[in-house]
Write a protein that holds these residues in place. Structure first.
Motif, mmCIF file in Angstrom:
data_model
loop_
_atom_site.group_PDB
_atom_site.id
_atom_site.type_symbol
_atom_site.label_atom_id
_atom_site.label_comp_id
_atom_site.label_asym_id
_atom_site.label_seq_id
_atom_site.Cartn_x
_atom_site.Cartn_y
_atom_site.Cartn_z
ATOM 1 N N ILE A 1 16.213 -3.208 -1.439
ATOM 2 C CA ILE A 1 15.829 -3.076 -0.204
ATOM 3 C C ILE A 1 14.354 -3.124 0.330
ATOM 4 C CG2 ILE A 1 16.097 -0.642 0.313
ATOM 5 C CD1 ILE A 1 17.882 -1.002 2.908
ATOM 6 N N ILE A 2 13.812 -2.447 -0.586
ATOM 7 C CA ILE A 2 12.144 -2.400 -0.301
ATOM 8 C C ILE A 2 11.513 -3.712 -0.267
ATOM 9 C CG2 ILE A 2 12.059 -0.104 -1.225
ATOM 10 C CD1 ILE A 2 10.552 -1.513 -3.530
ATOM 11 N N GLU A 3 12.117 -4.926 -0.329
ATOM 12 C CA GLU A 3 11.615 -6.225 -0.480
ATOM 13 C C GLU A 3 12.054 -6.767 1.008
ATOM 14 O OE1 GLU A 3 13.526 -8.322 -3.451
ATOM 15 O OE2 GLU A 3 12.840 -7.004 -5.292
ATOM 16 N N LYS A 4 12.881 -6.090 1.615
ATOM 17 C CA LYS A 4 13.343 -6.745 2.976
ATOM 18 C C LYS A 4 12.585 -6.600 4.131
ATOM 19 C CE LYS A 4 16.649 -8.247 0.282
ATOM 20 N NZ LYS A 4 16.337 -9.576 -0.217
ATOM 21 N N ASN B 1 0.726 -1.223 0.003
ATOM 22 C CA ASN B 1 -0.067 0.067 -0.020
ATOM 23 C C ASN B 1 1.004 1.188 0.088
ATOM 24 O OD1 ASN B 1 -2.154 1.727 0.217
ATOM 25 N ND2 ASN B 1 -2.343 1.622 2.422
ATOM 26 N N GLN B 2 1.814 1.032 0.696
ATOM 27 C CA GLN B 2 2.747 2.459 0.939
ATOM 28 C C GLN B 2 3.470 2.619 -0.311
ATOM 29 O OE1 GLN B 2 3.955 0.589 4.999
ATOM 30 N NE2 GLN B 2 4.151 2.712 5.425
ATOM 31 N N LEU B 3 4.192 1.769 -0.857
ATOM 32 C CA LEU B 3 5.018 1.689 -1.984
ATOM 33 C C LEU B 3 4.296 2.165 -3.192
ATOM 34 C CD1 LEU B 3 7.161 -1.467 -1.682
ATOM 35 C CD2 LEU B 3 7.707 0.939 -1.008
ATOM 36 N N GLY B 4 2.876 1.689 -3.083
ATOM 37 C CA GLY B 4 1.910 2.094 -4.254
ATOM 38 C C GLY B 4 1.715 3.515 -4.172
#
Length: 279
Positions: free
Chosen positions: A193-196, A96-99
């Motif tokens: 890093i956003i996947e971590k 949600n945030q990354l979107g």
């Protein structure tokens, strides 16, 4: 899905600032949050991006009502629970945030969690003026109040520029709801890093502090409601230190490649972990 489509008045403006508001189960707080953003007094256009993460309470209903009434300012994104990813073993609002970050069109991006709110109607203007006047800074951070029963307030320290050398040892500063950053979300979203499983605000701070200086304003502009039941804060102190050890590694690998800072953080968290283990 963008509520009410992409032909609303807000979709036709060129915003200088995009305000990202992720929200989930905030029915008691979201109206106050959005009102405080809508009440901002600026001499530039801005957009409010709300990401509603399919709350089981009335949060979505409230957001739709306010978005319908403010089509010149609000873009509401309605997420699905089935699309959530897991962090720390629990469903999280990372997607949600990354979107929201990927949809932000402004030169600058501000943040306000759905259970926080802004106190100062000139918050955005003050922060934009600061970054416009100082191009070497990539973040503007203000002072803030902590929404505890005691109404604790951080002590103002006076305005200050923190250079890259000065803020090098900082792991975090302020709170995400009092940050304004230059829009480099296209670069952030390409970073693995956003996947971590790090808290996203820690990723944001680590990413932006590498880019340049930090402009600190002592004005208290927002209220942070401390939530001990969050994904990170709800863990035991012992587990937090383990998480922080992995966080230090991820930040070293994907962002700063600063071995000295990594070793210092790793040593501190390992020492604190064994201290809690013994106790």
């Amino acid at each position: 899905m963008e509520y009410l489509g992409e032909s609303k008045p807000v979709n036709s403006i060129e915003p200088l600032v995009s305000v990202c508001v992720p929200t989930f189960q905030h029915e008691k707080f979201i109206e106050e949050c959005l009102a405080s953003i809508l009440n901002q007094k600026t001499d530039f256009p801005f957009e409010i991006l709300i990401g509603e993460d399919e709350s089981p309470d009335r949060t979505r209903e409230i957001c739709k009502k306010i978005a319908l009434e403010n089509q010149d300012k609000i873009r509401l994104f309605l997420r699905k629970d089935s699309k959530k990813i897991k962090l720390f073993g629990k469903k999280a609002g990372r997607g949600n945030q990354l979107g929201l970050y990927g949809s932000a069109r402004g030169k600058y991006v501000a943040f306000c969690d759905g259970d926080d709110f802004w106190l100062d109607p000139l918050k955005l203007k003050k922060q934009v003026d600061a970054l416009e006047s100082y191009p070497e800074a990539y973040m503007c951070i203000t002072n803030y109040s902590i929404g505890t029963n005691e109404g604790e307030v951080k002590i103002p320290q006076g305005n200050k520029i923190f250079t890259k050398k000065e803020h090098k040892k900082m792991s975090y500063f302020g709170h995400v709801s009092c940050w304004l950053v230059r829009n480099r979300m296209n670069l952030l979203l390409k970073n693995r890093i956003i996947e971590k499983p790090l808290p996203l605000d820690a990723i944001l701070f680590a990413f932006y502090k590498q880019m340049g200086d930090i402009f600190y304003l002592s004005d208290i502009t927002s209220v942070y409601r401390y939530n001990p039941n969050g994904l990170y804060l709800s863990q035991t102190n012992k587990n937090k230190h383990l998480v922080n050890i992995s966080n230090a590694w991820y930040k070293f690998r994907y962002i700063d490649q600063d071995f000295t800072h990594f070793f210092r953080s790793f040593s501190y968290e390992l020492k604190r972990y064994f201290a809690h283990l013994i106790n």
